[in-house]
Motif scaffolding. Sequence first.
Motif, PDB file in Angstrom:
ATOM      1  N   UNK A  89       8.050  -3.434   2.054  1.00  0.00           N
ATOM      2  CA  UNK A  89       7.018  -2.969   1.076  1.00  0.00           C
ATOM      3  C   UNK A  89       5.478  -2.892   1.816  1.00  0.00           C
ATOM      4  N   UNK A  90       5.570  -3.806   2.924  1.00  0.00           N
ATOM      5  CA  UNK A  90       3.900  -3.509   3.277  1.00  0.00           C
ATOM      6  C   UNK A  90       3.690  -2.419   3.729  1.00  0.00           C
ATOM      7  N   UNK A  91       4.943  -1.563   5.085  1.00  0.00           N
ATOM      8  CA  UNK A  91       4.465  -0.854   4.920  1.00  0.00           C
ATOM      9  C   UNK A  91       4.300   0.692   4.485  1.00  0.00           C
ATOM     10  N   UNK A  92       5.214   0.866   3.590  1.00  0.00           N
ATOM     11  CA  UNK A  92       5.129   1.707   2.467  1.00  0.00           C
ATOM     12  C   UNK A  92       3.619   1.693   1.985  1.00  0.00           C
ATOM     13  N   UNK A  93       3.022   0.464   1.606  1.00  0.00           N
ATOM     14  CA  UNK A  93       1.830   0.297   1.152  1.00  0.00           C
ATOM     15  C   UNK A  93       1.013   1.329   1.896  1.00  0.00           C
ATOM     16  N   UNK A  94       1.095   0.202   3.306  1.00  0.00           N
ATOM     17  CA  UNK A  94      -0.017   1.285   4.444  1.00  0.00           C
ATOM     18  C   UNK A  94       0.129   2.909   4.435  1.00  0.00           C
ATOM     19  N   UNK A  95       1.363   3.159   4.122  1.00  0.00           N
ATOM     20  CA  UNK A  95       1.636   4.478   4.290  1.00  0.00           C
ATOM     21  C   UNK A  95       0.880   5.019   3.222  1.00  0.00           C
ATOM     22  N   UNK A  96       1.061   4.306   1.951  1.00  0.00           N
ATOM     23  CA  UNK A  96       0.255   4.964   0.717  1.00  0.00           C
ATOM     24  C   UNK A  96      -1.202   4.866   0.839  1.00  0.00           C
ATOM     25  N   UNK A  97      -1.595   4.167   1.284  1.00  0.00           N
ATOM     26  CA  UNK A  97      -2.967   3.811   1.309  1.00  0.00           C
ATOM     27  C   UNK A  97      -3.664   5.021   2.542  1.00  0.00           C
ATOM     28  N   UNK A  98      -2.498   4.634   3.555  1.00  0.00           N
ATOM     29  CA  UNK A  98      -3.066   5.352   4.278  1.00  0.00           C
ATOM     30  C   UNK A  98      -3.686   7.531   4.161  1.00  0.00           C
TER      31      UNK A  98
END
Length: 232
Positions: free
Chosen positions: A189-198
């Motif tokens: 979930x966190x790597x997904x969130x990072x990609x989303x924010x990026x």
Amino acid sequence: MTLTITHARSGERAPSVTLWMMMVLTFVTGVVDAVGFLGLDRVFVGNMTGNIVILGMAVAGADDLPVIGPAIALGTFTAGAFIGGMVLRRRRKIWSGGVSVLLGSGAAVLGLLGLAYVVPGWSESSALELAASSATAAAMGVQAAVARSLAVADVTTVVVTSTLTSLASESLVSGGVKGLWNRRFAAIAIIFAGALVGALLLRFGVAVPLLVAALLTLVVVAWGHRSLHVPV
């Protein structure tokens, strides 16, 4: 005696603190991979599996995919991981000064690249684009080596394929739906969130997500060095 006490105190809080720090670095990977793929000519800077697949398709001449960027990123990521491994080869599973130096260097690279993209006229430079993807991949290689050295189970910070496999084949099988709520799910979930924010931050230019990634990495360095540093 002092060293023994330091080890003991660090050991008491290391698992949970280190886990949280690796989660922050996982978020950073999501951010910079979004930058690499969307802002730097479809180059993954953290996920080397993606680059190998892109290279294979590019060599076949599919869809005008890039060759040079992913190939160089593979090389610099490997070089970064090698350097990290050499620095930490005798100091595994502890937050030594080497860990702080390595992650701090990665943060500096990301920060300098972010500042370079602020310079008028540089943001459209193909040379800067190649330098950014290569240097960021090297920083991610260093980060991956640090994460491997600290050995937080199921959190490599750069890939989640094995984590997803473990989540499905072990956590879900053993614990059902309740078994999903663990660090494996959190890492995905966190790597997904990072990609989303990026991806969202890229609307303001490449500089912004790179500077955010640098700042988050510096936070981890300061936090880890203060909480877990073991003199060796």
